[in-house]
Scaffold this motif. Structure first.
Motif, PDB file in Angstrom:
ATOM      1  N   GLN A   1      25.675  16.059  26.954  1.00 41.55           N
ATOM      2  CA  GLN A   1      27.099  15.755  27.103  1.00 41.55           C
ATOM      3  C   GLN A   1      27.953  17.024  27.060  1.00 41.55           C
ATOM      4  O   GLN A   1      28.908  17.156  27.835  1.00 41.55           O
ATOM      5  N   LYS A   2      27.607  17.953  26.184  1.00 41.18           N
ATOM      6  CA  LYS A   2      28.347  19.215  26.114  1.00 41.18           C
ATOM      7  C   LYS A   2      28.194  20.006  27.416  1.00 41.18           C
ATOM      8  O   LYS A   2      29.168  20.579  27.916  1.00 41.18           O
TER       9      LYS A   2
ATOM     10  N   CYS B   1      21.073  20.720  31.712  1.00 38.04           N
ATOM     11  CA  CYS B   1      21.115  19.247  31.720  1.00 38.04           C
ATOM     12  C   CYS B   1      19.774  18.668  32.161  1.00 38.04           C
ATOM     13  O   CYS B   1      19.264  17.728  31.558  1.00 38.04           O
TER      14      CYS B   1
ATOM     15  N   GLU C   1      23.461  14.876  22.853  1.00 37.63           N
ATOM     16  CA  GLU C   1      24.725  15.581  22.598  1.00 37.63           C
ATOM     17  C   GLU C   1      24.802  16.871  23.406  1.00 37.63           C
ATOM     18  O   GLU C   1      25.851  17.207  23.971  1.00 37.63           O
ATOM     19  N   GLN C   2      23.688  17.571  23.492  1.00 38.91           N
ATOM     20  CA  GLN C   2      23.660  18.814  24.261  1.00 38.91           C
ATOM     21  C   GLN C   2      23.870  18.544  25.751  1.00 38.91           C
ATOM     22  O   GLN C   2      24.515  19.332  26.449  1.00 38.91           O
TER      23      GLN C   2
ATOM     24  N   GLN D   1      31.866  20.284  34.275  1.00 39.30           N
ATOM     25  CA  GLN D   1      33.026  19.741  34.969  1.00 39.30           C
ATOM     26  C   GLN D   1      34.147  20.765  35.099  1.00 39.30           C
ATOM     27  O   GLN D   1      34.969  20.677  36.004  1.00 39.30           O
ATOM     28  N   GLN D   2      34.178  21.737  34.200  1.00 39.23           N
ATOM     29  CA  GLN D   2      35.235  22.732  34.224  1.00 39.23           C
ATOM     30  C   GLN D   2      34.783  24.095  34.745  1.00 39.23           C
ATOM     31  O   GLN D   2      35.601  24.999  34.895  1.00 39.23           O
TER      32      GLN D   2
ATOM     33  N   VAL E   1      27.488  18.789  30.388  1.00 36.98           N
ATOM     34  CA  VAL E   1      28.207  18.080  31.446  1.00 36.98           C
ATOM     35  C   VAL E   1      29.703  18.372  31.348  1.00 36.98           C
ATOM     36  O   VAL E   1      30.368  18.616  32.361  1.00 36.98           O
ATOM     37  N   SER E   2      30.213  18.378  30.137  1.00 37.00           N
ATOM     38  CA  SER E   2      31.632  18.667  29.935  1.00 37.00           C
ATOM     39  C   SER E   2      31.975  20.073  30.419  1.00 37.00           C
ATOM     40  O   SER E   2      32.978  20.279  31.106  1.00 37.00           O
ATOM     41  N   ARG E   3      31.131  21.040  30.080  1.00 38.39           N
ATOM     42  CA  ARG E   3      31.355  22.410  30.534  1.00 38.39           C
ATOM     43  C   ARG E   3      31.161  22.517  32.040  1.00 38.39           C
ATOM     44  O   ARG E   3      31.854  23.280  32.712  1.00 38.39           O
TER      45      ARG E   3
END
Length: 77
Positions: free
Chosen positions: A35-36, A57, A32-33, A42-43, A38-40
């Motif tokens: 994925q979080k 990561c 989960e960490q 990307q932005q 990676v999401s951050r």
């Protein structure tokens, strides 16, 4: 990458215990960490933040890999 050949037996056994006991909560937390992050990532538009998130990561992924590969080295001589 965590070089399991450089870890002592106690460290390997700790990683193995996570895998053998089916500690899915810890593994799920690490995933989960990732994925979080990676999401951050990307932005992210700041290079310092990008490097930090990449490192995060990589560290979590290294832990997951070490947990997964711990049975391979637990019985080494």
């Amino acid at each position: 990458m965590i070089d399991l050949n450089l870890c002592d037996k106690q460290q390997i056994n700790a990683l193995l215990k996570i895998k053998e006991t089916g500690n899915t909560a810890l593994i799920a937390l690490l995933e989960e960490q990732i994925q979080k992050a990676v999401s951050r990532l990307q932005q992210a538009d700041d290079m310092v933040m990008i490097h930090r998130l990449q490192g995060r990561c990589e560290a979590f992924n290294d832990l997951l890999t070490a947990i997964e590969e711990s049975p391979k080295v637990v019985n080494r001589s």
